[in-house]
Scaffold this motif. Structure first.
Motif, short mmCIF file in Angstrom:
data_model
loop_
_atom_site.label_atom_id
_atom_site.label_comp_id
_atom_site.label_asym_id
_atom_site.label_seq_id
_atom_site.Cartn_x
_atom_site.Cartn_y
_atom_site.Cartn_z
N PRO A 139 1.08 -1.33 0.26
CA PRO A 139 -0.22 0.00 -0.05
C PRO A 139 0.86 1.34 -0.13
O PRO A 139 0.13 2.30 -0.39
CB PRO A 139 -1.13 -0.21 1.26
CG PRO A 139 -0.24 -1.08 2.07
CD PRO A 139 0.56 -2.01 1.32
N THR A 140 2.11 1.13 0.57
CA THR A 140 2.79 2.38 0.57
C THR A 140 4.31 2.32 -0.12
O THR A 140 5.14 1.80 0.61
CB THR A 140 3.03 2.85 2.02
OG1 THR A 140 1.66 2.79 2.58
CG2 THR A 140 3.54 4.34 1.92
N LEU A 141 4.49 2.72 -1.53
CA LEU A 141 5.58 2.68 -2.08
C LEU A 141 6.13 3.99 -2.23
O LEU A 141 6.59 4.62 -1.27
CB LEU A 141 5.48 1.97 -3.35
CG LEU A 141 5.18 0.47 -3.48
CD1 LEU A 141 5.05 -0.02 -4.77
CD2 LEU A 141 6.81 -0.08 -2.81
N GLY A 142 5.84 4.56 -3.42
CA GLY A 142 6.10 6.08 -3.46
C GLY A 142 7.75 6.18 -4.06
O GLY A 142 8.35 5.25 -3.99
N ASP A 143 8.03 7.35 -4.38
CA ASP A 143 9.20 7.74 -5.07
C ASP A 143 10.32 7.59 -3.71
O ASP A 143 10.69 8.47 -2.90
CB ASP A 143 9.26 9.09 -5.63
CG ASP A 143 8.59 9.34 -6.70
OD1 ASP A 143 8.39 8.29 -7.40
OD2 ASP A 143 7.99 10.55 -6.86
N GLY A 144 11.02 6.46 -3.73
CA GLY A 144 11.96 6.28 -2.79
C GLY A 144 13.54 6.75 -3.13
O GLY A 144 14.34 6.97 -2.49
N ARG A 145 13.59 6.75 -4.55
CA ARG A 145 14.90 7.27 -4.97
C ARG A 145 14.70 8.18 -6.13
O ARG A 145 15.55 8.26 -7.13
CB ARG A 145 15.62 6.21 -5.41
CG ARG A 145 15.05 5.44 -6.59
CD ARG A 145 15.99 4.23 -7.08
NE ARG A 145 15.04 3.25 -7.75
CZ ARG A 145 15.10 2.29 -8.38
NH1 ARG A 145 16.40 2.01 -8.64
NH2 ARG A 145 14.24 1.77 -9.01
N ALA A 146 13.58 8.91 -6.27
CA ALA A 146 13.33 9.72 -6.97
C ALA A 146 12.71 10.95 -6.80
O ALA A 146 11.95 10.93 -5.71
CB ALA A 146 12.45 9.05 -8.26
N ILE A 147 13.11 12.05 -7.29
CA ILE A 147 12.29 13.21 -7.02
C ILE A 147 11.99 14.25 -8.14
O ILE A 147 12.72 14.27 -9.10
CB ILE A 147 13.45 14.20 -6.09
CG1 ILE A 147 13.73 13.47 -4.78
CG2 ILE A 147 13.02 15.67 -5.70
CD1 ILE A 147 14.67 14.18 -3.73
#
Ligand code: AMP
Ligand code: MG
Length: 502
Positions: free
Chosen positions: A98-106
């Motif tokens: 349910p919670t990924l998101g941009d972990g190494r991208a901005i």
């Protein structure tokens, strides 16, 4: 770790390279978290995509390599940029997270390009974000250069894809299986909205923001649909249609994405998130390269079915928008998703007809194409060379096809049926051949060559990377100086596994 909104000074001294207009950052906070890039030690420009920069309206008047290295590593913010990390969920290898998101991208922001299209400018490998979980937010040079080469090749091959604007060496080491030089990629997309972005709000039962996301996404990719009687259903059908067309192109070219998790599927229909992706060398329908894909879920031949599975997850996520009556919504969604395979088949067959030099449609064409693929699978034919040999054959150079296919009875029968089929078209053979040369590439980024370019870049030698990049940007024409890139790998050179390197 300091993730406060503003780690970097903002003000008059920031370079004005783009005219940013950041619509995603105007959405409310659950869509993203504000987050600056973390500076790297010694940014050095490896590659910069000048024509793409011009298309994006980049002001290059005082854009020295040093400045470009600073801004496209995240060491210096550009005026007007509002860095954010976006939120999304995703089914990873079939399991929902349910919670990924941009972990190494901005996402630095958006610009309007010369054709009046909005484009995201995103850094990948620019440091930790609130979504990084255990990760370091960094990218080794291998995956950065792989994405650069592969995405630019896909663009040259006419496949919808995110683009690469810059690659910058960080001057730092990134530890994965072994320490590797780090790098930052700047990626450009029509929109970084994923199936997983919709799943993020659906999983939280946040219907208000689900609605807002759908309206926003439609405004980004399909603004005309808002005038439809059922805009969200029309949007679902449009996303399905784009994916059918996209995956058909992958299958026509022998491309394996490698990780088609729902967070890596863009609603824009662009190929997104190049990880352990690769082109087939010899044709093997159940080929999977990715070291992490242990069950071969994302094998070459599975891609259409997985596409449909992901789109079913997309349809589920937007069910509340399709009809107030949820039973009716389920019916509409089911029907739309069922439409995927027939659409895919049509796109795929149209692509195969073009590859075989056919411009008319006849009922037996599918059989003709499938018989060819069966022969290629039996022969372990090199996918790219085999189709190029067919084009040469039609141009009167029959030796290549003979060498490629041999002279078995099945091959002889197929060639005779193919020639009969071509004879039923009105075009002269030379024109048919010319059209075949324009869709059957001579040069693709072959795995062993990509690996070679990466190996040398790890030792700070980018010569091979630059040469390969130049070669894959001209995939169809005859360039004598790039002949070496046509050659399939020897048994020793063959790459059996590819790695995300995340
Ligand atoms: P991907 O492999 O690009 O599909 O990424 C899957 C998820 O893992 C995304 O949420 C990424 O942001 C996250 N991720 C991948 N690599 C890293 C990393 N080095 N640091 C932090 N997060 C990462
Ligand atoms: Mg991803």
């Amino acid at each position: 770790m300091d993730l406060s909104p503003s780690k970097q000074p903002r003000g008059e001294d920031q370079p004005r390279l783009f005219s940013f207009d950041n619509s995603y950052a105007r959405l409310p906070e659950p869509f993203y978290k504000r987050c600056d890039p973390t500076p790297v030690q010694a940014p050095k420009l490896i590659e910069f995509n000048g024509p793409l920069a011009d298309q994006l309206g980049l002001n290059r008047e005082d854009g020295s390599d040093e400045l470009l290295a600073r801004v496209f590593s995240g060491n210096q913010l550009m005026a007007g940029s509002e860095p954010i990390a976006t939120a999304y969920s995703g089914h990873q290898f079939g399991t929902f997270n349910p919670t990924l998101g941009d972990g190494r991208a901005i996402l630095l922001g958006e610009v309007i390009d010369l054709d009046n299209h909005r484009r995201d400018i995103q850094l990948k490998g620019s440091g930790r974000t609130p979504y990084s979980r255990g990760g370091d937010g960094r990218a080794p040079i291998g995956p950065v250069l792989r994405e650069y080469i592969l995405s630019e090749a896909m663009h040259a091959l006419g496949v919808p894809t995110t683009r690469a604007l810059a690659a910058v060496a960080s001057g730092e080491r990134v530890i994965r299986d072994f320490p590797e030089p780090g790098a930052v990629l700047t990626r450009v997309a029509k929109a970084h909205i994923r199936v997983g972005t919709f799943q993020y709000f659906a999983a939280r039962g946040d219907q208000g923001n689900l609605h807002r996301l759908a309206d926003y996404a439609i405004s980004r990719t399909d603004p005309l649909l808002m005038a439809e009687e059922e805009p969200y259903l029309a949007f679902l059908k449009k996303v399905i249609d784009r994916q059918a067309g996209l995956i058909a192109k992958w299958m026509n070219l022998g491309f394996i994405h490698g990780v088609i998790n729902t967070d890596n599927m863009a609603i824009s229909g662009e190929t997104l998130d190049y990880g352990p992706c690769a082109f087939l060398d010899f044709y093997q329908p159940d080929k999977a390269f990715s070291a992490v894909d242990v069950g071969s879920r994302y094998a070459f031949g599975n891609q259409p079915m997985i596409g449909q599975w992901n789109l079913a997850r997309f349809a589920e996520a937007i069910l509340p928008l399709l009809d107030e009556d949820q039973d009716a919504a389920v019916d509409k969604a089911t029907q739309a998703v069922r439409g995927f395979l027939p659409l895919y088949e049509d796109y795929w067959l149209a692509g195969m007809r073009a590859k075989l030099g056919l411009s008319l449609a006849e009922p037996d064409d599918k059989d003709l194409a499938e018989r060819l693929l069966a022969i290629m699978a039996d022969n372990r034919s090199d996918f790219t060379s085999a189709f190029r040999a067919l084009a040469n054959h039609q141009a009167g150079k029959t030796a290549a096809a003979q060498a490629e296919f041999g002279t078995s009875d099945a091959v002889a029968a197929w060639f005779s049926d193919w020639q009969e089929r071509l004879d039923r078209e009105s075009e002269p053979a030379q024109d048919q051949a010319a059209r075949m040369f324009a869709v059957n590439p001579r040069v693709i980024p072959r795995n062993h060559r990509v690996e070679k370019a990466i190996r040398e870049a790890r030792d700070d030698d980018y010569t091979e990377f630059h040469r390969l990049l130049a070669a894959v940007r001209e995939p169809y024409g005859e360039q004598p100086d790039t002949r070496e890139y046509e050659t399939p790998p020897s048994e020793q050179e063959e790459v059996l596994r590819t790695f995300c390197g995340t």
